[in-house]
Design an enzyme around this catalytic site. Structure first.
Site, short mmCIF file in Angstrom:
data_model
loop_
_atom_site.label_atom_id
_atom_site.label_comp_id
_atom_site.label_asym_id
_atom_site.label_seq_id
_atom_site.Cartn_x
_atom_site.Cartn_y
_atom_site.Cartn_z
CG HIS A 81 -0.45 0.24 2.52
ND1 HIS A 81 -0.11 -0.77 3.40
CD2 HIS A 81 -0.21 1.40 3.19
CE1 HIS A 81 0.31 -0.24 4.53
NE2 HIS A 81 0.26 1.07 4.43
CG ASP A 218 0.59 -4.14 2.92
OD1 ASP A 218 0.99 -3.67 1.84
OD2 ASP A 218 -0.09 -3.49 3.74
CB SER A 643 2.69 1.69 6.48
OG SER A 643 1.43 1.68 7.10
#
Length: 711
Positions: A81, A218, A643
């Site tokens: 992402h 991810d 992240s």
């Protein structure tokens, strides 16, 4: 009273910190050596504090996400992402890399990440508090104080950026008590190397976002390129991969329950030291309004793009970002409902105020001034939110930027507002260019019409002074789009560098609206300077006292996250979200098969399902689980911005990528509850297994230094 305690307190309290809590500045880590050793970290704390040495020298920022080098040729691993913008930028309905993934088998096949895809390598951090605060005088108004601090910061940045390979910043720590100058090498030629299919990289979609158990792969790979002289350069076919002095060894040996981990990255924002009144405003006013606004905007985007694959691709990244913010904000609201954090803070605040009142020679007016400054901040923030809703059009935002840039261009560079100096021009151009991949006139028009309708329904306290009379009527919005050429990229970029008189002479409808709004927007900004200056005067005094108070109790003292490099630690840990339920700490590939429905967002690729059912696990099979792990939980202290952060084992080897936290943990931004706070990471073994068995990314597997388990 507290003057001599300020800087030592930040360090001395650390030695008695509570396990797992804290987003620590690297220079604080030597004070944590006892704690790090206790949980089993083998890397000397002094080495972790040195940004020029492994492993910290391998940790980088993407300007909103975190990442790390995993080869000496500038190969960077981060979350899927986090690379989504680069993936979306290169996608078309015919070559949909979002849906199908992308793998460059050679360097020549690597795709341009675009002007917004950057890699920042932090190489120097220095305390400049004395220089920032030296120009501040007690008699200054809030605005004067704010402008004095701002001028000092701009001077420090200009001094740092004489070498144009660096991007520098001077963020505040402890809400203005300290200032550090951060020097980063900014690499601006960054290319997309490999991204798995969305059905792997985003398995579970928004339904699983912030949930556990997760089965999300991810991850994505980028590569940093520089000129042949080794210095950052504009994107060019002549550029070469950046030679990263240090990189992380990738460990396929894995972890087990109870193992220690280190996590390094660039967490965005936390609010651990905010007062009960600030929590109640967020809980009762700001967050509910934000959730309602984002959801309404998402609904408009979905309706306006429905039936057009091209439009859906263009707004995929926009929608994904909005969805992530909305779910986190809703999670904060649910967390506030589940645990009365404001009441907890009431008790702490009362204890602090009682302690403060008992101290000799302290200001008797400080706390009253603090409460007044915060009340003013809350009131003005409501108006600023209203302005955001009233101007939610990409073309209007572009027009406002262009006109403001022209006005600021009249001033000497050092006197311009932050964000409009020479150093900012490349970023402004990148934002205006980026619109080419994420703008459709009919969609933007639908969003603006709906935003104006929602603005009209907001409470009066959220209507910015003087704005209402200047806004277009809803039925006049189509004419704005008909009489504007800013939707064309060449036209939009053509206004860069034009002076204010040229823009004022334009008949472009959105430029005319931007000019019309400018005075009231500027007045709002001037009020913000006054409010911020008062906050910057009183809150550092408050934080100074809070640090001394916490020091007296042996409690942890670390700054709130502010997008600067931080290190946290913890252990692989399950948790109990409610009575009788225990979750974690690992999920496995068998869970993908169980969740698979054949429909989005639980539609796993056939070749992935085939590899799982055939049990082709090889050397990535966990000896305890008997299969390949996908994701795992730890007690590390993380937030947005983390992240892509490297999750390292006791030796500093890469064993996972942080990408989320559990839904119950979202309120950790305000209050850390060690019993239920859990971060979610992708197990690096799953990434390696997919690369080998599913996507056959053998070139990258060979490039990385991978440490395999002993057979």
């Amino acid at each position: 009273m507290f003057k001599k305690l300020v800087f030592p307190a930040v360090l001395l309290c650390a030695g008695t910190s509570h396990a797992d809590e804290g987003q620590w500045q690297p220079h604080q880590l030597p004070q944590l050596k006892t704690e790090l050793k206790r949980i089993g970290i083998e890397i000397p704390a002094e080495k972790l504090a040195d940004l020029s040495r492994h492993p910290m020298s391998a940790i980088v920022s993407l300007g909103g996400c975190s990442a790390s080098f995993v080869s000496d040729a500038g190969l960077v691993v981060t979350n899927h992402h986090c690379a989504y913008g680069a993936i979306q930028r290169n996608s078309t309905p015919e070559h949909n890399y979002i849906a199908n993934g992308y793998l460059a088998k050679t360097r020549a096949e690597e795709l341009p990440g675009g002007p917004n895809t950057l890699v920042y390598v932090t190489d120097k951090v220095e305390n400049v508090s004395a220089r920032v605060l030296g120009a501040v005088k007690p008699a200054m108004t809030g605005r004067q104080r704010h402008e004095a601090v701002e001028a000092a910061i701009k001077s420090l940045i200009a001094e740092c950026e004489t070498d144009k390979m660096y991007r520098c910043s001077v963020p505040a720590f402890h809400r203005g008590l300290e200032y550090y100058r951060i020097r980063q090498m900014m690499i601006r030629d960054v290319r997309l190397v490999y991204a798995p299919a969305d059905m792997i990289g985003n398995f579970g979609g928004d339904i699983d976002n912030y949930e556990w158990p997760r089965h999300d792969g991810d991850y994505s790979f980028l590569r940093a390129y520089v000129g042949k002289d080794g210095r950052p350069a504009d994107p060019s076919p002549d550029n070469v991969p950046y030679h990263s002095k240090d990189f992380l060894v990738v460990s396929a040996e894995g972890l087990k329950n109870g193992d220690p981990i280190l996590l390094a990255g660039y967490p965005g924002r936390t609010s651990r030291y905010k007062l009960p009144s600030e929590i109640r405003d967020a809980r009762d006013v700001a967050y509910p309004a934000k959730v309602a606004e984002i959801q309404a905007d998402l609904d408009v985007i979905a309706a306006a793009t429905k039936g057009s694959a091209a439009d859906e691709v263009r707004y995929a990244s926009v929608a994904k970002g909005l969805n992530n913010v909305m779910k986190k904000t809703q999670g904060l609201l649910d967390g506030f409902a589940r645990k009365d954090i404001a009441a907890i803070k009431d008790v702490q605040d009362a204890q602090f105020r009682a302690w403060y009142a008992a101290q000799p020679k302290v200001s008797k007016t400080l706390l009253a001034e603090l409460d007044a400054a915060i009340a003013a901040d809350i009131a003005l923030s409501n108006e600023e939110f209203g302005l955001y809703v009233a101007t939610n059009s990409d073309l209007l935002k572009s027009a406002r930027t262009l006109y403001r840039l022209a006005l600021e261009g009249r001033k000497p560079d050092g006197e311009r507002e932050p964000g409009y100096q020479q150093r900012d021009l490349a970023f402004i151009k990148a934002r205006l260019t980026r619109l080419e991949q994420s703008y459709v006139g009919a969609v933007d028009q639908a969003r603006y019409v709906a935003s104006l309708q929602r603005y009209a329904r907001l409470p009066a306290a959220m209507h910015a002074q003087g704005v209402d009379a200047l806004l277009p009527a809803v039925d006049a919005v189509p004419a704005l789009y008909q009489h504007s050429q800013l939707g064309d990229t060449a036209t939009r970029l053509g206004w860069l560098g034009k002076d204010a008189a040229a823009i004022a002479a334009s008949d472009d409808a959105f430029l005319k609206l931007a000019i019309k709004l400018n005075d009231v927007v500027t007045a709002l900004e001037e009020r913000r300077k006054e409010v911020d200056g008062n906050l910057e005067r009183v809150i550092p005094q408050y934080m100074q006292a809070v640090i001394a108070w916490k020091q007296s109790q042996g409690k942890p003292v670390y700054p709130d996250a502010n997008s600067t490099l931080r290190v946290t630690y913890g252990t692989v840990s399950p948790y109990s979200p409610k009575d009788g339920v225990t979750k974690g700490p690992f999920t496995t590939v068998e869970g993908i098969v169980e969740k698979h429905t054949g429909k989005e967002p639980f539609n796993a690729p056939a070749k992935l399902l085939e590899a799982i059912k055939a049990k082709r696990y090889g050397q990535f099979k966990d000896p305890v689980l008997g299969t390949v792990p996908v994701d795992f939980l730890t007690s590390a202290d993380t937030t947005g911005g983390n992240s892509g952060s490297a999750v390292m084992n006791r030796r500093g080897e890469l064993v996972g990528l942080n990408f989320d936290s559990t839904y119950e943990s979202i309120t950790k931004d305000w209050y850390f509850d060690r019993d239920i706070t859990r971060a979610i990471h992708m197990d690096i073994r799953y990434m390696l297994w997919v690369m080998k068995e599913v996507d056959h990314a053998d070139n990258l597997l060979q490039e990385m230094h991978i440490k395999y388990p002993k057979q």
